[in-house]
Design an enzyme around this catalytic site. Structure first.
Site, PDB file in Angstrom:
ATOM      1  N   GLU A  84       6.634   3.561   6.374  1.00 29.67           N
ATOM      2  CA  GLU A  84       6.626   2.631   5.243  1.00 29.67           C
ATOM      3  C   GLU A  84       7.933   2.667   4.439  1.00 29.67           C
ATOM      4  OE1 GLU A  84       4.535   0.564   5.495  1.00 29.67           O
ATOM      5  OE2 GLU A  84       2.528   1.340   5.885  1.00 29.67           O
ATOM      6  N   HIS A 110       2.251   6.396  -2.081  1.00 30.22           N
ATOM      7  CA  HIS A 110       1.285   5.580  -1.345  1.00 30.22           C
ATOM      8  C   HIS A 110       0.218   6.495  -0.760  1.00 30.22           C
ATOM      9  CE1 HIS A 110      -0.550   2.997   1.595  1.00 30.22           C
ATOM     10  NE2 HIS A 110      -0.063   3.702   2.604  1.00 30.22           N
ATOM     11  N   HIS A 148      -4.205   6.493   0.896  1.00 30.81           N
ATOM     12  CA  HIS A 148      -5.385   5.736   1.319  1.00 30.81           C
ATOM     13  C   HIS A 148      -6.607   6.305   0.600  1.00 30.81           C
ATOM     14  CE1 HIS A 148      -3.273   4.859   5.487  1.00 30.81           C
ATOM     15  NE2 HIS A 148      -2.588   4.421   4.444  1.00 30.81           N
ATOM     16  N   TYR A 199     -11.021  -0.373 -20.101  1.00 28.15           N
ATOM     17  CA  TYR A 199      -9.705  -0.509 -20.746  1.00 28.15           C
ATOM     18  C   TYR A 199      -8.590   0.220 -19.988  1.00 28.15           C
ATOM     19  CZ  TYR A 199      -9.408   4.236 -22.648  1.00 28.15           C
ATOM     20  OH  TYR A 199      -9.281   5.584 -22.767  1.00 28.15           O
ATOM     21  N   HIS A 259      -5.822  -1.560   3.490  1.00 25.20           N
ATOM     22  CA  HIS A 259      -4.876  -0.484   3.756  1.00 25.20           C
ATOM     23  C   HIS A 259      -4.989   0.685   2.761  1.00 25.20           C
ATOM     24  CE1 HIS A 259      -0.461   0.493   5.047  1.00 25.20           C
ATOM     25  NE2 HIS A 259      -1.072   1.566   4.591  1.00 25.20           N
ATOM     26  N   TYR A 318       0.593   6.775 -23.603  1.00 28.74           N
ATOM     27  CA  TYR A 318      -0.775   7.183 -23.313  1.00 28.74           C
ATOM     28  C   TYR A 318      -0.926   7.745 -21.900  1.00 28.74           C
ATOM     29  CZ  TYR A 318      -5.875   6.685 -23.598  1.00 28.74           C
ATOM     30  OH  TYR A 318      -7.231   6.902 -23.642  1.00 28.74           O
TER      31      TYR A 318
HETATM   32  P1  13P Z   1       3.702   7.677   7.736  1.00 33.97           P
HETATM   33  O1  13P Z   1       3.188   9.006   8.248  1.00 33.97           O
HETATM   34  O2  13P Z   1       4.633   7.034   8.719  1.00 33.97           O
HETATM   35  O3  13P Z   1       4.280   7.816   6.347  1.00 33.97           O
HETATM   36  O4  13P Z   1       2.478   6.671   7.664  1.00 33.97           O
HETATM   37  C1  13P Z   1       1.336   6.923   6.914  1.00 33.97           C
HETATM   38  C2  13P Z   1       0.799   5.706   6.242  1.00 33.97           C
HETATM   39  O5  13P Z   1       0.027   5.836   5.307  1.00 33.97           O
HETATM   40  C3  13P Z   1       1.176   4.365   6.703  1.00 33.97           C
HETATM   41  O6  13P Z   1       0.814   3.412   5.763  1.00 33.97           O
END
Ligand code: 13P
Length: 226
Positions: free
Chosen positions: A72, A91, A93, A112, A154, A209
């Site tokens: 990414e 990022h 999941h 809120y 995703h 905050y």
């Molecule tokens: P990477 O291990 O390449 O960072 O991928 C993990 C991921 O969450 C792809 O969206």
């Protein structure tokens, strides 16, 4: 912070992503602005096996040294390039945020705390294949004027000036997602009006905050002694 300290801090944040339950396996990635470019986690290396030297140095033209960077890297690069108000892109999941993202549901101002992402909603970006420019474009659009977004089918992205801020926000987004998923079976929860959310967001900015106990920001109700 020296480069060595920054690398160590990134490793610690990655481990916290796992220990707080917002990330697992080889999902997730993290980047921090550094020098003329940025440092980013390598692709497909579990965080419990990752050390400071495994982090990849990248330039904004996409060239890199060391291990293969996260798949990414494009959205990390594009967000860091376009958003000079932040230095960290996280990022993951996380389960409840991803549950909503699977239904392409944005999070409205049902609570809120949605204001911590900077607006009246936490948007959900259109789906695009992982690692593509299309996903990066969709993420940037969903992040316009915001510090967090969901990624359709995703996961989520959270931004911050510091590693602690980005991690804190990612956990907040996950908590809000969990609340929203739990509230939905009772019927669509009422949404706070825009004027109230404008007040909330203004107050959050003024008080810094949730951004740590440091003196930055003011609180008009309580005053420090002296
Ligand atoms: P990477 O291990 O390449 O960072 O991928 C993990 C991921 O969450 C792809 O969206």
């Amino acid at each position: 912070m020296t480069q060595a300290e920054l690398r160590q801090a990134m490793v610690e944040t990655c481990r916290q992503m796992n220990s707080t339950g917002i990330n697992q396996g080889t999902a997730g990635n993290l980047s921090v602005r550094s020098g003329d470019g940025f440092l980013i986690t390598p692709s497909s290396l579990p965080y419990d096996q990752m050390g400071p030297d495994d982090l990849v140095e990248m330039d904004f033209d996409g060239s890199y040294g060391g291990r293969r960077p996260s798949s990414e890297w494009r959205f990390h690069r594009d967000i860091l390039k376009n958003r000079t108000d932040i230095d960290v892109v996280l990022h993951c999941h996380s389960v409840y945020a991803t549950t909503l993202a699977c239904h392409h549901r944005e999070i409205p101002a049902f609570h809120y705390m949605v204001g911590v992402a900077g607006g009246t909603t936490i948007r959900c970006a259109d789906y695009a294949t992982f690692g593509t420019q299309a996903l990066s474009d969709a993420a940037l659009k969903a992040l316009k004027g915001r510090l967090a977004c969901l990624l359709g089918q995703h996961g989520q992205i959270s931004l911050g000036r510091t590693l602690d801020q980005a991690l804190w926000l990612a956990i907040e987004v996950e908590t809000l997602s969990r609340l929203y998923v739990q509230a939905l079976p009772l019927g669509d929860p009422p949404v706070l009006p825009d004027e109230e959310m404008a007040r909330v967001i203004e107050q959050m900015k003024r008080m810094s905050y949730g951004q740590g106990p440091e003196p930055e920001g003011s609180n008009d109700i309580a005053r420090p002694r002296g």
